[in-house]
Design a protein around this motif. Structure first.
Motif, PDB file in Angstrom:
ATOM      1  N   ARG A   1      77.144 -11.165   1.683  1.00 17.77           N
ATOM      2  CA  ARG A   1      76.905 -12.334   0.840  1.00 17.77           C
ATOM      3  C   ARG A   1      76.110 -13.403   1.601  1.00 17.77           C
TER       4      ARG A   1
ATOM      5  N   ASP B   1      72.101 -16.118  -4.394  1.00 24.54           N
ATOM      6  CA  ASP B   1      72.441 -14.803  -4.946  1.00 24.54           C
ATOM      7  C   ASP B   1      71.209 -14.085  -5.487  1.00 24.54           C
ATOM      8  N   GLU B   2      70.287 -14.835  -6.072  1.00 25.56           N
ATOM      9  CA  GLU B   2      69.062 -14.218  -6.582  1.00 25.56           C
ATOM     10  C   GLU B   2      68.233 -13.640  -5.438  1.00 25.56           C
TER      11      GLU B   2
ATOM     12  N   MET C   1      69.399 -12.720  -2.473  1.00 31.24           N
ATOM     13  CA  MET C   1      70.121 -11.581  -1.898  1.00 31.24           C
ATOM     14  C   MET C   1      69.971 -10.335  -2.770  1.00 31.24           C
ATOM     15  N   TYR C   2      69.918 -10.523  -4.073  1.00 35.32           N
ATOM     16  CA  TYR C   2      69.735  -9.390  -4.984  1.00 35.32           C
ATOM     17  C   TYR C   2      68.374  -8.724  -4.737  1.00 35.32           C
ATOM     18  N   GLU C   3      67.341  -9.546  -4.542  1.00 37.08           N
ATOM     19  CA  GLU C   3      66.011  -9.000  -4.271  1.00 37.08           C
ATOM     20  C   GLU C   3      65.977  -8.274  -2.927  1.00 37.08           C
TER      21      GLU C   3
ATOM     22  N   MET D   1      68.514  -6.821  -1.540  1.00 37.40           N
ATOM     23  CA  MET D   1      69.267  -5.580  -1.746  1.00 37.40           C
ATOM     24  C   MET D   1      68.376  -4.504  -2.373  1.00 37.40           C
ATOM     25  N   LYS D   2      67.565  -4.886  -3.362  1.00 35.46           N
ATOM     26  CA  LYS D   2      66.672  -3.923  -4.007  1.00 35.46           C
ATOM     27  C   LYS D   2      65.631  -3.396  -3.022  1.00 35.46           C
TER      28      LYS D   2
ATOM     29  N   TYR E   1      75.810  -3.523  -1.006  1.00 38.39           N
ATOM     30  CA  TYR E   1      76.109  -4.956  -0.989  1.00 38.39           C
ATOM     31  C   TYR E   1      77.617  -5.177  -0.920  1.00 38.39           C
TER      32      TYR E   1
ATOM     33  N   ASP F   1      80.409  -8.297  -1.186  1.00 38.73           N
ATOM     34  CA  ASP F   1      80.494  -9.685  -1.648  1.00 38.73           C
ATOM     35  C   ASP F   1      81.468 -10.524  -0.819  1.00 38.73           C
TER      36      ASP F   1
END
Length: 274
Positions: free
Chosen positions: A125, A194-195, A197-199, A201-202, A208, A210
């Protein structure tokens, strides 16, 4: 660094790069990367034409001894900014100010949203302070970056690095101008982080988790400590059991010896009587 270290580094390890066109040729931007290895701060700047300024923990600049002085000289030479992470909120504010200063100079600012290296190769996270606040305070685009396999080059405890190809994936810039003026809203800071981190992750393909990486490190340390304590107690119990078994064996041997002695005396008496 790019010529003295970056060149040989690229020649020896041959890092592959995707998305290099997403780095602007000029102007400010924030490079938000996952953090797998100490070498991340070497490989990423080495493959870019522009200078990247990271914030680095103050210990890199204050460690005594020859090795400490060499480390400090290197980090100062490549323009890294020392931040004391032990000072609580003051340390966080110092890191944010450093990032804002770099952006205002029109440069690239590098940051690891996880706050520390991943303890097990998974993505943790992101901390909502530095990254989101610098992005919202300056309006600079955030470019997600994924380091690939750098933790395999020099795992913890290994002195000599392993020659293998790490990878770097650079994503498209993220625009958070819709949140202008909201850099003190904790819900917005969380959403921005979070946005990003999502990118990441992709791009990285990491699993991931949390929770914060610092919490995971504490958990791993606690589990290792508990395992060590359990092993110690098991060893102690084994030693006690061994002592008890030895004591019992001695007791039985003594009893058998006494019985044998009594039998001998009885046999001698019978022979004497006869």
């Amino acid at each position: 660094m790019k010529f003295s270290i970056g060149g040989p580094l690229k020649l020896a390890f041959r890092p592959w790069v995707e998305g290099l066109e997403n780095i602007p040729a000029e102007g400010p931007a924030i490079l938000a990367s996952n953090h797998l290895s100490f070498s991340d701060s070497f490989f990423l700047p080495a493959v870019l034409d522009r200078k990247v300024t990271f914030i680095a923990k103050a210990e890199y600049f204050t460690t005594p001894g020859v090795k400490g002085r060499m480390t400090a000289a290197f980090f100062k030479g490549v323009g890294q900014l020392p931040v004391d992470r032990s000072g609580g909120r003051g340390a966080g504010e110092a890191a944010i100010k450093s990032g804002v200063d770099v952006i205002e100079r029109g440069e690239l600012f590098g940051i690891y949203p996880e706050g520390t290296r991943s303890p097990d190769g998974r993505l943790y996270r992101g901390k909502p302070g530095g990254l989101a606040r610098v992005a919202l305070a300056t309006g600079a685009p955030v470019i997600p970056v994924a380091m690939i396999d750098t933790e395999k080059i020099q795992p913890p405890g290994k002195v000599m690095p392993k020659l293998m190809r790490p990878g770097i994936r650079i994503g498209r810039p993220l625009d958070f101008s819709r949140y202008n003026g909201m850099e003190h809203d904790r819900f917005v800071l969380r959403a921005v982080t979070d946005e990003v981190m999502y990118e990441i992750m992709k791009l990285s393909g990491q699993e991931y988790v949390d929770i914060y990486a610092t919490a995971a490190k504490r958990q791993i340390a606690d589990e290792a400590k508990a395992q060590k304590q359990a092993l110690k107690e098991a060893q102690k119990e084994a030693e006690q059991a061994e002592k008890e078994a030895e004591k019992q064996a001695q007791k039985e041997a003594q009893k058998e010896a006494e019985q044998a002695e009594q039998q001998t005396e009885k046999d001698e008496k019978e022979r004497s009587d006869s």
